[in-house]
Design an enzyme around this catalytic site. Sequence first.
Site, short mmCIF file in Angstrom:
data_model
loop_
_atom_site.label_atom_id
_atom_site.label_comp_id
_atom_site.label_asym_id
_atom_site.label_seq_id
_atom_site.Cartn_x
_atom_site.Cartn_y
_atom_site.Cartn_z
N ARG A 44 175.47 33.27 -23.72
CA ARG A 44 174.20 33.02 -24.43
C ARG A 44 173.53 34.32 -24.88
O ARG A 44 172.31 34.46 -24.84
CB ARG A 44 173.21 32.23 -23.56
N SER B 188 168.48 23.18 -23.37
CA SER B 188 168.36 23.86 -22.07
C SER B 188 167.35 25.01 -22.21
O SER B 188 167.49 25.84 -23.10
CB SER B 188 169.70 24.45 -21.64
N GLU C 272 166.29 30.66 -22.46
CA GLU C 272 167.22 30.69 -23.61
C GLU C 272 166.47 30.84 -24.93
O GLU C 272 166.85 31.65 -25.76
CB GLU C 272 168.03 29.39 -23.67
C1 LIG Z 1 168.63 19.00 -28.12
C2 LIG Z 1 169.16 20.42 -28.15
C3 LIG Z 1 170.41 20.69 -27.63
C4 LIG Z 1 170.90 22.01 -27.65
N1 LIG Z 1 172.14 22.23 -27.13
C5 LIG Z 1 172.65 23.49 -27.14
C6 LIG Z 1 173.95 23.75 -26.61
O1 LIG Z 1 174.65 22.87 -26.14
N2 LIG Z 1 174.41 25.03 -26.63
C7 LIG Z 1 173.66 26.04 -27.18
O2 LIG Z 1 174.15 27.19 -27.17
N3 LIG Z 1 172.45 25.83 -27.69
C8 LIG Z 1 171.92 24.58 -27.70
N4 LIG Z 1 170.67 24.34 -28.20
C9 LIG Z 1 169.89 25.47 -28.73
C10 LIG Z 1 170.01 25.64 -30.27
O3 LIG Z 1 170.42 24.46 -30.87
C11 LIG Z 1 170.97 26.76 -30.65
O4 LIG Z 1 170.62 27.96 -30.02
C12 LIG Z 1 171.00 27.00 -32.18
O5 LIG Z 1 172.01 27.92 -32.50
C13 LIG Z 1 169.68 27.48 -32.73
O6 LIG Z 1 169.77 27.41 -34.14
P1 LIG Z 1 168.49 27.38 -35.07
O7 LIG Z 1 168.96 27.50 -36.48
O8 LIG Z 1 167.66 26.21 -34.76
O9 LIG Z 1 167.77 28.73 -34.64
P2 LIG Z 1 166.18 29.01 -34.50
O10 LIG Z 1 165.66 28.24 -33.34
O11 LIG Z 1 165.51 28.81 -35.80
O12 LIG Z 1 166.21 30.54 -34.18
C14 LIG Z 1 166.66 31.03 -32.93
C15 LIG Z 1 166.62 32.56 -32.96
O13 LIG Z 1 167.58 33.03 -33.89
C16 LIG Z 1 166.95 33.80 -34.92
N5 LIG Z 1 167.66 33.45 -36.17
C17 LIG Z 1 167.80 32.24 -36.72
N6 LIG Z 1 168.56 32.32 -37.83
C18 LIG Z 1 168.90 33.62 -37.97
C19 LIG Z 1 169.68 34.36 -38.91
N7 LIG Z 1 170.27 33.77 -39.96
N8 LIG Z 1 169.79 35.71 -38.74
C20 LIG Z 1 169.20 36.33 -37.70
N9 LIG Z 1 168.45 35.69 -36.77
C21 LIG Z 1 168.31 34.35 -36.91
C22 LIG Z 1 165.48 33.39 -34.91
O14 LIG Z 1 164.67 34.45 -35.37
C23 LIG Z 1 165.27 33.10 -33.43
O15 LIG Z 1 165.03 34.31 -32.75
C24 LIG Z 1 170.13 23.05 -28.20
C25 LIG Z 1 168.87 22.76 -28.75
C26 LIG Z 1 168.39 21.46 -28.72
C27 LIG Z 1 167.05 21.17 -29.33
#
Ligand SMILES: Cc1cc2nc3c(=O)[nH]c(=O)nc-3n(C[C@H](O)[C@H](O)[C@H](O)COP(=O)(O)OP(=O)(O)OC[C@H]3O[C@@H](n4cnc5c(N)ncnc54)[C@H](O)[C@@H]3O)c2cc1C
Length: 339
Positions: A163, A234, A329
């Site tokens: 992570r 998580s 996380e």
């Molecule tokens: C129901 C649920 C289940 C989940 N299950 C998992 C799982 O099984 N495994 C897991 O690893 N995660 C899980 N997650 C967490 C999440 O889905 C992941 O971490 C996902 O990759 C986040 O993507 P996002 O586009 O929503 O990022 P955001 O939440 O929009 O951003 C997260 C971080 O990344 C940065 N960021 C976003 N895009 C970029 C980019 N293009 N360049 C640079 N920085 C960037 C943002 O500034 C922020 O700091 C879960 C979340 C939820 C709500």
Amino acid sequence: MRVVEHAALRTLNTFGIVASARFLVRAGNTADLLEAQDFAGARSLPLMVLGGGSNVVIAGDLDAVVVIPDLCGMTVERDQNDLVIEAAAGENWAEFVQRTIDVGACGLENLAAIPGSVGAAPIQNIGAYGVELERFVEHVELLDLATREEKLLSCAQCEFAYRDSRFKRRTNEIVTRVRLRLASQFEPMVDYPGVREELAAMGIAPSPRSVHDAITAIRWRKLPRPDVLGNAGSFFKNPILDAAQKDALLAVAPAAPIYAHGGAYKTSAAWLIDVCGLKGFALGRAAVHRDHALVLVNLGGATGAEVLALAAHIRDVVHARLGVVLEPEPRVLHTDQQR
Ligand SMILES: Cc1cc2nc3c(=O)[nH]c(=O)nc-3n(C[C@H](O)[C@H](O)[C@H](O)COP(=O)(O)OP(=O)(O)OC[C@H]3O[C@@H](n4cnc5c(N)ncnc54)[C@H](O)[C@@H]3O)c2cc1C
């Protein structure tokens, strides 16, 4: 690029936290990202990146230019027995996984149904059901805001760990594209608890599609849907302990689950929170889910401050009782200099 002033963020984060951005920009290409940087610079505002908002806690209104990389597209090349697939940062991760299966690529099926964007997947090296993204990464393309140059980082340069990646330590790099090497021959990874049983219950032999569907079914049975109960999946990482920390934990909690993790040990954050009696515990309008100790939820109208206060309380209780430090996380987005 498209700019909205005083933009509401509630529907742009899966916690459903009510907050606003001074400016919200949707960037369709790298030139737009640079323009957003200039736009922020001209107003002396910080630039913040938001993907699908599924791994953030928005701690108050953001006096910032929030940029959503809306870059689209996917390409597929065959290289002997592999499929080399590139996807742009703005693609939806879960839909992208389905499209890789449609073109006959294997490997991402265990990472099914993770919310968010392709561009955010490398940030915390997303992982689920025994598989982490880093296993497939050939390189990551990014825009370096410090030099305003596009760069290409090899998998090793991304410094992936559990992570974690270099991107968590650098806020001046925007991921624009990810290149993955996937196999055309299917090797099922179904040893994670529950996956074989789900496939058996579905009465289907393992295939990329059936494993994808089985994992999707398990996930949505176990996890609260963010559109029903705001959450970010998580909330805490599973702690990694050295031998002395593991022995100290077992001394106060002999039943604590311990797994080998490289040369160290991993324990279950959910177990630690549960054993401290915090399942269902609420602080204001934020709570620990009553069935899932690892998932913090918005009971309705919770602020980012309430979610962070709950997280701090959990950390304090677990540390005081069990001596283990929990690490969150999700990333905290804020423009409060005091934080
Ligand atoms: C129901 C649920 C289940 C989940 N299950 C998992 C799982 O099984 N495994 C897991 O690893 N995660 C899980 N997650 C967490 C999440 O889905 C992941 O971490 C996902 O990759 C986040 O993507 P996002 O586009 O929503 O990022 P955001 O939440 O929009 O951003 C997260 C971080 O990344 C940065 N960021 C976003 N895009 C970029 C980019 N293009 N360049 C640079 N920085 C960037 C943002 O500034 C922020 O700091 C879960 C979340 C939820 C709500």
